[in-house]
Design an enzyme around this catalytic site. Structure first.
Site, PDB file in Angstrom:
ATOM      1  N   SER A 111       0.859  -1.372   0.036  1.00  0.00           N
ATOM      2  CA  SER A 111       0.017  -0.058  -0.100  1.00  0.00           C
ATOM      3  C   SER A 111       0.789   1.251  -0.084  1.00  0.00           C
ATOM      4  O   SER A 111       0.551   2.119  -0.484  1.00  0.00           O
ATOM      5  CB  SER A 111      -0.818   0.019   1.160  1.00  0.00           C
TER       6      SER A 111
ATOM      7  N   HIS B  34      -0.584  -1.767  -7.359  1.00  0.00           N
ATOM      8  CA  HIS B  34      -1.496  -1.349  -6.118  1.00  0.00           C
ATOM      9  C   HIS B  34      -2.961  -1.519  -6.167  1.00  0.00           C
ATOM     10  O   HIS B  34      -3.528  -0.589  -7.044  1.00  0.00           O
ATOM     11  CB  HIS B  34      -1.220  -0.216  -5.388  1.00  0.00           C
TER      12      HIS B  34
HETATM   13  N1  LIG Z   1      -6.379  -4.683   2.922  1.00  0.00           N
HETATM   14  C1  LIG Z   1      -6.342  -3.611   2.135  1.00  0.00           C
HETATM   15  O1  LIG Z   1      -7.407  -2.920   2.055  1.00  0.00           O
HETATM   16  C2  LIG Z   1      -5.251  -3.392   1.336  1.00  0.00           C
HETATM   17  C3  LIG Z   1      -5.528  -2.578   0.091  1.00  0.00           C
HETATM   18  C4  LIG Z   1      -4.312  -2.687  -0.731  1.00  0.00           C
HETATM   19  C5  LIG Z   1      -3.161  -3.103  -0.632  1.00  0.00           C
HETATM   20  N2  LIG Z   1      -3.126  -4.004   0.667  1.00  0.00           N
HETATM   21  C6  LIG Z   1      -1.742  -4.530   0.842  1.00  0.00           C
HETATM   22  O2  LIG Z   1      -1.597  -6.009   0.342  1.00  0.00           O
HETATM   23  C7  LIG Z   1      -0.930  -6.657   1.237  1.00  0.00           C
HETATM   24  C8  LIG Z   1      -1.772  -7.696   2.143  1.00  0.00           C
HETATM   25  O3  LIG Z   1      -2.803  -7.111   2.763  1.00  0.00           O
HETATM   26  P1  LIG Z   1      -3.875  -7.984   3.365  1.00  0.00           P
HETATM   27  O4  LIG Z   1      -4.765  -6.927   3.915  1.00  0.00           O
HETATM   28  O5  LIG Z   1      -4.522  -8.682   2.145  1.00  0.00           O
HETATM   29  O6  LIG Z   1      -3.391  -8.707   4.638  1.00  0.00           O
HETATM   30  P2  LIG Z   1      -3.604 -10.315   5.269  1.00  0.00           P
HETATM   31  O7  LIG Z   1      -2.811  -9.897   6.966  1.00  0.00           O
HETATM   32  O8  LIG Z   1      -5.073 -10.209   5.279  1.00  0.00           O
HETATM   33  O9  LIG Z   1      -3.054 -11.041   4.333  1.00  0.00           O
HETATM   34  C9  LIG Z   1      -1.594 -11.364   4.436  1.00  0.00           C
HETATM   35  C10 LIG Z   1      -1.274 -12.980   4.198  1.00  0.00           C
HETATM   36  O10 LIG Z   1       0.085 -13.004   3.907  1.00  0.00           O
HETATM   37  C11 LIG Z   1       0.219 -14.342   4.700  1.00  0.00           C
HETATM   38  N3  LIG Z   1       1.859 -14.356   4.587  1.00  0.00           N
HETATM   39  C12 LIG Z   1       2.566 -13.804   5.719  1.00  0.00           C
HETATM   40  N4  LIG Z   1       3.688 -14.118   5.498  1.00  0.00           N
HETATM   41  C13 LIG Z   1       3.988 -14.574   4.361  1.00  0.00           C
HETATM   42  C14 LIG Z   1       4.970 -15.302   3.677  1.00  0.00           C
HETATM   43  N5  LIG Z   1       6.307 -15.077   4.266  1.00  0.00           N
HETATM   44  N6  LIG Z   1       4.847 -16.048   2.672  1.00  0.00           N
HETATM   45  C15 LIG Z   1       3.602 -16.172   2.242  1.00  0.00           C
HETATM   46  N7  LIG Z   1       2.515 -15.803   2.993  1.00  0.00           N
HETATM   47  C16 LIG Z   1       2.715 -14.836   3.885  1.00  0.00           C
HETATM   48  C17 LIG Z   1      -0.455 -14.437   5.701  1.00  0.00           C
HETATM   49  O11 LIG Z   1      -0.443 -15.428   6.387  1.00  0.00           O
HETATM   50  C18 LIG Z   1      -1.696 -13.828   5.409  1.00  0.00           C
HETATM   51  O12 LIG Z   1      -2.630 -14.826   4.724  1.00  0.00           O
HETATM   52  C19 LIG Z   1      -0.070  -5.540   2.257  1.00  0.00           C
HETATM   53  O13 LIG Z   1       1.034  -5.435   1.481  1.00  0.00           O
HETATM   54  C20 LIG Z   1      -1.183  -4.447   2.137  1.00  0.00           C
HETATM   55  O14 LIG Z   1      -0.647  -3.370   2.538  1.00  0.00           O
HETATM   56  C21 LIG Z   1      -4.008  -3.836   1.479  1.00  0.00           C
END
Ligand SMILES: NC(=O)c1ccc[n+]([C@@H]2O[C@H](COP(=O)([O-])OP(=O)(O)OC[C@H]3O[C@@H](n4cnc5c(N)ncnc54)[C@H](O)[C@@H]3O)[C@@H](O)[C@H]2O)c1
Length: 297
Positions: A88, A109
């Site tokens: 993000s 993104h």
């Molecule tokens: N949630 C949002 O609204 C949003 C929007 C845009 C971007 N993002 C970005 O997307 C990314 C994920 O966000 P999210 O909200 O889905 O997070 P989340 O915590 O829901 O999911 C992250 C996943 O990554 C997995 N994980 C952790 N370490 C790992 C590894 N070494 N190898 C493989 N898998 C691993 C975890 O088990 C988890 O299932 C982040 O960088 C976040 O900033 C999130």
């Protein structure tokens, strides 16, 4: 995010492999996708998920050291694919720092919910090649998304910089006692929120007149919050364990079930808006930064 992004790829007919370090999360994601009629394969490791991919999209937790380690692994496993991060706000250049081929690391993104929000920011790191930018824009166009090029690796890219400029002022208004938290949201939702999907700030400035915009900025900008760090009020709430919906209280009260209701309300709203305005690039704006999907295909 990873589950939904995988779903977008699967829905477009791509061969998709998914991997998560947490087997339970992986299982939940695959089941949820199957429930939506979407089939994806499961890989047992990072190298296995990346090995033969044209495009790898990373969506692990927002932690720079973890992402750096992961991209070093992806780089070693796959020498030619585009390696994309869904970060993000973290710098794409820093995420690529431990790879030997940072030219093919790029930011994609996606916005939440990624299967609904049409636009994806394609972020050029300092070393990202033009070819990687083109390939990424092409892949996203193929998926039916609206890719836009972000040519500099600035924290928060375009959308989150704009969003958090608004959130900073929203929190400052509450902290300063100008109005309560619920009132901030009521004002946003019933004024600028109603307009923004149809007219962005640049077109709106032109629309009202740049002379008026200048006059307003002369008066209001000096009093708008420009603290270089997070608000003390935000820090205090977090320190007190008031994290918002997940703890039942943040700026607002969140009774059980309220978070799901809010998520559904948001998804329904986005769906209705997209139904009524399917061409999200329409408007009196140049679309020069977006992709002609047909051309890419
Ligand atoms: N949630 C949002 O609204 C949003 C929007 C845009 C971007 N993002 C970005 O997307 C990314 C994920 O966000 P999210 O909200 O889905 O997070 P989340 O915590 O829901 O999911 C992250 C996943 O990554 C997995 N994980 C952790 N370490 C790992 C590894 N070494 N190898 C493989 N898998 C691993 C975890 O088990 C988890 O299932 C982040 O960088 C976040 O900033 C999130």
């Amino acid at each position: 995010m990873g589950q939904r992004i995988a779903g977008v790829l699967a829905a477009a007919g791509c061969d998709v492999l998914v991997y998560d370090a947490d087997p339970a999360a992986l299982d939940r994601a695959v089941r949820a996708l199957a429930g939506d009629g979407l089939r994806v394969g499961v890989a047992g490791s990072v190298p296995a998920v990346a090995r033969d991919a044209d495009l790898v999209i990373e969506a692990v937790v927002e932690n720079l050291a973890l992402k750096q380690e992961l991209f070093a692994e992806l780089d070693a496993a796959n020498p030619t694919g585009v390696l994309a991060t869904n970060t993000s706000v973290l710098p794409v250049t820093a995420i690529a720092a431990r790879t030997t081929r940072p030219g093919r690391v790029v930011g994609t993104h996606w916005w939440n919910p990624p299967h609904l929000i049409p636009l994806v920011e394609v972020v050029r790191g300092e070393h990202t090649t033009g070819e990687t930018m083109e390939r990424t824009v092409g892949y996203l166009g193929y998926l039916g998304k609206t890719p836009v090029r972000v040519e500099k690796d600035v924290p928060g890219f375009v959308g989150n910089r704009l969003q958090h400029a608004l959130w900073r002022e929203a929190i400052a208004l509450v902290a300063g006692g100008v109005c309560d938290a619920a009132t901030v949201d009521l004002v946003v939702r019933n004024t600028i929120g109603l307009r923004l999907a149809q007219m962005g700030p640049i077109e709106n400035a032109d629309y009202v007149g740049l002379d008026l915009t200048l006059a307003i900025h002369e008066t209001v900008l000096p009093s708008i919050n420009r603290d270089p760090g997070p608000s003390p009020l935000l820090r205090d709430l977090v320190a007190a364990g008031q994290l918002g919906a997940k703890t039942g209280r943040g700026f607002l009260d969140w009774p059980p079930g309220a978070r799901d209701t809010a998520g559904q309300r948001l998804a329904d709203h986005v769906t209705r808006q997209l139904r009524d305005q399917p061409d999200t690039t329409a408007g009196n704006t140049t679309t020069g930064n977006t992709t002609d999907n047909e051309e890419i295909r």
